[in-house]
Scaffold this active site. Structure first.
Site, short mmCIF file in Angstrom:
data_model
loop_
_atom_site.label_atom_id
_atom_site.label_comp_id
_atom_site.label_asym_id
_atom_site.label_seq_id
_atom_site.Cartn_x
_atom_site.Cartn_y
_atom_site.Cartn_z
N HIS A 52 0.86 -1.19 0.00
CA HIS A 52 0.00 0.00 0.00
C HIS A 52 0.89 1.23 0.00
O HIS A 52 2.11 1.14 0.12
CB HIS A 52 -0.93 0.00 1.22
CG HIS A 52 -0.22 -0.07 2.53
ND1 HIS A 52 0.48 0.97 3.08
CD2 HIS A 52 -0.09 -1.09 3.42
CE1 HIS A 52 0.99 0.61 4.23
NE2 HIS A 52 0.67 -0.65 4.46
P1 TYD Z 1 -0.76 -2.51 8.13
O1 TYD Z 1 -0.48 -1.05 8.04
O2 TYD Z 1 -1.57 -3.12 7.02
O3 TYD Z 1 0.60 -3.32 8.28
P2 TYD Z 1 1.77 -3.57 7.18
O4 TYD Z 1 1.91 -2.31 6.37
O5 TYD Z 1 2.98 -3.90 7.99
O6 TYD Z 1 1.39 -4.73 6.34
O7 TYD Z 1 -1.47 -2.79 9.52
C1 TYD Z 1 -1.89 -4.09 9.94
C2 TYD Z 1 -3.04 -3.95 10.90
O8 TYD Z 1 -2.67 -3.23 12.08
C3 TYD Z 1 -4.24 -3.20 10.31
O9 TYD Z 1 -5.41 -3.91 10.65
C4 TYD Z 1 -4.24 -1.87 10.98
C5 TYD Z 1 -3.51 -2.11 12.28
N1 TYD Z 1 -2.69 -0.97 12.72
C6 TYD Z 1 -3.10 -0.16 13.77
O10 TYD Z 1 -4.18 -0.36 14.36
N2 TYD Z 1 -2.28 0.87 14.17
C7 TYD Z 1 -1.11 1.14 13.55
O11 TYD Z 1 -0.39 2.08 13.95
C8 TYD Z 1 -0.70 0.31 12.44
C9 TYD Z 1 0.59 0.57 11.70
C10 TYD Z 1 -1.52 -0.73 12.06
#
Ligand code: TYD
Length: 131
Positions: A52
């Site tokens: 993303h």
């Molecule tokens: P995501 O940003 O998709 O992780 P990555 O980029 O590492 O694949 O986040 C994964 C999950 O965690 C998503 O359901 C949202 C949650 N999340 C939070 O609640 N707070 C945060 O600060 C972050 C980064 C993620």
């Protein structure tokens, strides 16, 4: 936003016989105030994360332990960084697609972020980023 703005930052580090200490000050060693910290670990072999972009968020990715690869893409150009040092961070400006992969089993990735978590800051379609 151009991928040329994304770069490795070396953090000040004191290496002594009794160990190593690195430090990071918001708006000094990184180009934003730090409003949030999160960390990623226990990523299974062959799994990836990210896939993303963010509209406004600025971030620093640090391999606090172990190593991983991260591919950045601004819609025109892409670049792969191998992160394997707790003394270095990768600055990622807004509007950059990222994919993290090749996590070592001991890897912990620490992320410093310029904003609190906002679901509506995410861009989930690469074609939307291109637009
Ligand atoms: P995501 O940003 O998709 O992780 P990555 O980029 O590492 O694949 O986040 C994964 C999950 O965690 C998503 O359901 C949202 C949650 N999340 C939070 O609640 N707070 C945060 O600060 C972050 C980064 C993620």
């Amino acid at each position: 936003m151009s991928i040329s703005l994304c770069k490795i930052i070396n953090f000040p580090t004191f290496k002594e016989n009794r160990g190593s200490l690195s430090f990071i000050e918001g708006s000094n060693h990184v180009p934003f105030d730090i409003k949030r910290i999160y960390y990623i670990s226990e990523v299974p072999k062959f799994s990836d994360r990210g896939n993303h972009a963010h509209k406004k968020l600025k971030q620093i990715f640090i391999a606090i332990s172990g190593a991983f690869d991260i591919k950045l893409d601004d819609g025109n150009f892409s670049k792969v960084f191998h992160l394997n040092s707790k003394n270095k961070g990768l600055y990622i400006c807004p509007m950059i697609w990222r994919r993290m992969y090749n996590f070592s089993s001991d890897c912990t990735c620490l992320v410093l972020a310029s904003e609190k978590y906002h679901e509506d800051d995410y861009i989930w379609n690469y074609s939307d980023l291109k637009k």
